[in-house]
Design a protein around this motif. Structure first.
Motif, short mmCIF file in Angstrom:
data_model
loop_
_atom_site.label_atom_id
_atom_site.label_comp_id
_atom_site.label_asym_id
_atom_site.label_seq_id
_atom_site.Cartn_x
_atom_site.Cartn_y
_atom_site.Cartn_z
N CYS B 6 3.24 58.42 105.14
CA CYS B 6 3.89 59.66 104.73
C CYS B 6 5.09 59.28 103.87
O CYS B 6 5.83 58.35 104.21
CB CYS B 6 4.34 60.43 105.99
SG CYS B 6 5.43 61.81 105.62
N TYR B 8 7.87 60.55 103.62
CA TYR B 8 9.15 60.70 104.33
C TYR B 8 9.23 59.84 105.59
O TYR B 8 10.28 59.30 105.91
CB TYR B 8 9.39 62.17 104.70
CG TYR B 8 9.51 63.02 103.48
CD1 TYR B 8 10.59 62.87 102.61
CD2 TYR B 8 8.52 63.94 103.16
CE1 TYR B 8 10.69 63.63 101.46
CE2 TYR B 8 8.60 64.70 102.01
CZ TYR B 8 9.69 64.55 101.16
OH TYR B 8 9.77 65.29 100.03
N CYS B 9 8.12 59.74 106.33
CA CYS B 9 8.17 59.12 107.66
C CYS B 9 7.61 57.70 107.66
O CYS B 9 7.67 57.03 108.69
CB CYS B 9 7.40 59.97 108.66
SG CYS B 9 7.77 61.72 108.52
N HIS B 58 0.91 66.25 107.56
CA HIS B 58 1.66 65.58 108.64
C HIS B 58 2.17 66.65 109.61
O HIS B 58 3.38 66.84 109.79
CB HIS B 58 2.80 64.74 108.07
CG HIS B 58 3.29 63.71 109.04
ND1 HIS B 58 4.37 62.91 108.79
CD2 HIS B 58 2.82 63.35 110.27
CE1 HIS B 58 4.57 62.10 109.83
NE2 HIS B 58 3.64 62.36 110.74
N CYS B 62 6.64 65.57 109.88
CA CYS B 62 7.61 66.29 109.06
C CYS B 62 7.00 67.51 108.38
O CYS B 62 7.73 68.30 107.78
CB CYS B 62 8.19 65.35 108.02
SG CYS B 62 6.99 64.86 106.78
ZN LIG Z 1 5.98 62.89 107.50
#
Ligand SMILES: [Zn+2]
Ligand SMILES: Cc1cc2nc3c(=O)[nH]c(=O)nc-3n(C[C@H](O)[C@H](O)[C@H](O)COP(=O)(O)OP(=O)(O)OC[C@H]3O[C@@H](n4cnc5c(N)ncnc54)[C@H](O)[C@@H]3O)c2cc1C
Lengths: 453, 85
Positions: B6, B8-9, B58, B62
């Motif tokens: 991901c 962001y993650c 996701h 997030c």
């Molecule tokens: Zn994420």
């Protein structure tokens, strides 16, 4: 051959018969030769072959040399390909047929499936088709002179949510119209029929709220289905060619099909049937034909054999698993499919773990079961989850595909497709399942396609 | 179990994601396209023996939607094939 119809009724007859056989061994070998015309499986032939140590059984099908031309080529010796070839010869007098199989006969998804045969579908188009197929299965042992080990043992749906109960009740109302059996039962009755079901009590996250019973459902032996149809088709003149992979389809100058390219050379036919389950688009794209199909992975696993514990097919749609106990005593367990497209033939660890976790929530005692084998198959599923049995825009090219849960459909699917190939017009049982439905956005959205969920 | 990255993650377990389906062809203009092309757009998705492009959500993370290429023979997440953007 006349003696085949004689039933050896008691031991004395058998002993007498044995003595006669021993004295006239010559006669026996003579009979063997006669048998080559058509080897019937019976108590008589079993006893007779026992006398020669089972060394003289005739091959169940021939392996003739590959010719370069046939009337019809069927690609794929799975259940659908073999049944189509059988009914082409049996019902429509078209025996100049070659079934071309990449691997070995009956080694595809038919060997990987969990053999659940049922007709509890949702749509007016589907139910009569599956009712017919289930009925044909019940008569298949006789039809093919091959023991299908058919066991009509009913399926019990264990229901844990109200939306699912409403959906199944709705299915019941449609099924009633078409003579398929479905009946609601109480939670107590569900537990009475499945004593091993000790989870799902009032304190569970999803308590059991009731069940449905489908008495038409059964299981049988998948190898027997493949071998029985292969032997039956071969007997009628169909040629089965194993280790013969079709690499591409060949089109003539007018666009119509003229044959196939294989690893053993070119084979010609004006009619070609694609019955390759999972690989349909791989084959049809070689002729420039796109189809509304996606290939996905479905898996199963079996436990060690245990004593008889469950005598029905258990389906738990809300938890996402189903199982039945085989004659050997193994629990044959299936779960939900993997989500994305896949051509793999194994099980993903998380799919496996999810299925086991769901199963243990309802059958906690199964945590002692040792699991022995796991596997997957890749199946294609159509945009609306209903099968496709159809002509295509390529003249002479037919497809039978979208067989997600298509084991139960093998007899009626084969018969209906043979009708289409021989006559050019759809069989009434399948006229809704052609590709035309996509042209008119006339989808047959089928909630009954998957057992679990 | 896939490990999906991901933006962001970072790399996360597949079980945190929901499958959003394969990426099809670009949506044609319904006013100018033929019926046949429109139906193909609606119903036919790429089904390759090899890399396929797909969306994942996701959802248990997030909430980001992302697109990956994944090989249907191995389940490996792969680079976009050369002949595509
Ligand atoms: Zn994420
Ligand atoms: C785990 C699992 C559980 C299932 N459970 C059930 C169930 O309980 N009930 C039910 O009704 N259905 C079930 N199914 C679905 C069922 O197995 C299939 O729908 C059905 O077997 C498909 O039809 P088939 O028998 O003709 O396919 P297959 O047996 O797959 O036959 C296709 C054949 O084509 C051959 N082939 C492929 N490409 C080529 C080529 N290029 N050239 C030559 N030959 C080729 C293959 O080798 C194969 O032998 C299950 C499937 C799986 C994987």
């Amino acid at each position: 051959m006349f003696a085949d119809t004689v039933c050896v009724g008691n031991v004395r007859d058998l002993i007498l018969f044995t003595a006669v056989q021993l004295i006239y061994l010559d006669l026996s070998s003579c009979l063997m030769k006669l048998d080559l015309v058509m080897q019937k499986y019976s108590l008589f032939s079993l006893a007779k072959n026992a006398l020669s140590g089972h060394r003289n059984w005739q091959q169940a099908w021939r392996s003739p040399p590959l010719r370069d031309q046939y009337d019809v080529i069927v690609i794929g010796a799975g259940g659908h390909g073999l049944a189509t070839a059988y009914y082409l010869a049996k019902e429509f007098g078209t025996a100049n047929v070659a079934v071309l199989e990449r691997g070995w006969l009956g080694g595809g998804n038919i060997a990987r499936n969990t053999i659940t045969i049922r007709s509890n579908y949702m749509r007016d188009e589907s139910i009569p088709f599956y009712v017919k197929s289930v009925a044909m299965y019940e008569g298949l042992t006789k039809e093919l002179n091959f023991n299908m080990m058919h066991s009509k043992r009913t399926m019990v749906d264990v229901v844990q949510t109200y939306p699912k109960m409403r959906e199944l009740r709705r299915r019941q109302l449609t099924m009633d119209i078409y003579g398929s059996t479905y009946e609601q039962i109480s939670t107590d009755e569900v537990r009475r029929r499945i004593p091993a079901l000790t989870g799902g009590g009032p304190d569970a996250r999803l308590p059991i709220i009731g069940g449905m019973v489908h008495t038409d459902a059964g299981v049988n032996r998948h190898d027997a289905v493949a071998w029985g149809y292969a032997r039956g088709a071969d007997e009628l003149g169909v040629e089965i060619h194993q280790q013969t992979a079709v690499q591409s389809l060949i089109r003539g100058s007018d666009g119509a099909i003229t044959g196939v390219e294989t690893n053993r050379g070119t084979v010609r036919a004006k009619k070609v049937v694609v019955a390759v389950s999972g690989h349909t688009t791989t084959i049809t794209e070689t002729a420039g034909l796109k189809l509304p199909l996606r290939t996905m992975n479905l898996t199963a696993f079996v436990s060690e054999p245990v004593k008889p514990l469950v005598d029905v097919i258990v389906n738990c749609p809300d938890s996402g698993f189903y199982f039945s106990q085989s004659d050997k005593g193994e629990m044959v367990i299936g779960g939900a499919p993997d989500m994305g497209q896949s051509f793999r033939r194994d099980i993903k660890q998380n799919v496996f773990e999810d299925t086991v976790t769901s199963m243990l929530s309802l059958f906690p005692a199964f945590k002692k079961l040792k699991l022995m084998r796991q596997w997957g198959g890749h199946l294609d599923i159509a945009h609306d989850a209903s099968p496709i049995m159809s002509k295509t825009e390529v003249g002479g090219l037919f497809v039978t595909a979208g067989w997600w849960g298509g084991y139960k459909a093998i007899p009626a699917g084969g018969l209906a497709l043979a009708h289409l190939v021989a006559k050019g017009t759809p069989h009434p049982l399948m006229s809704s399942f052609t590709l035309d439905r996509f042209k008119h956005l006339d989808f047959i959205m089928e909630a009954g396609t998957t057992t679990a969920r | 179990m896939l490990r999906i990255t991901c933006p962001y993650c970072g790399s996360r377990n597949e079980s945190e994601f929901l499958f959003g389906g394969p990426v099809g062809t670009e949506r044609p203009d319904p006013n100018t396209t033929s019926d046949a092309d429109w139906i193909e757009y609606l119903t036919v998705k790429p089904n390759p023996l090899g890399p396929v492009q797909e969306r994942w959500w996701h959802a248990r993370g997030c909430g980001e939607w992302l697109t990956i290429w994944r090989d249907t023979r191995t389940h490996d997440i792969v680079e976009a094939p050369n002949d595509t953007e």
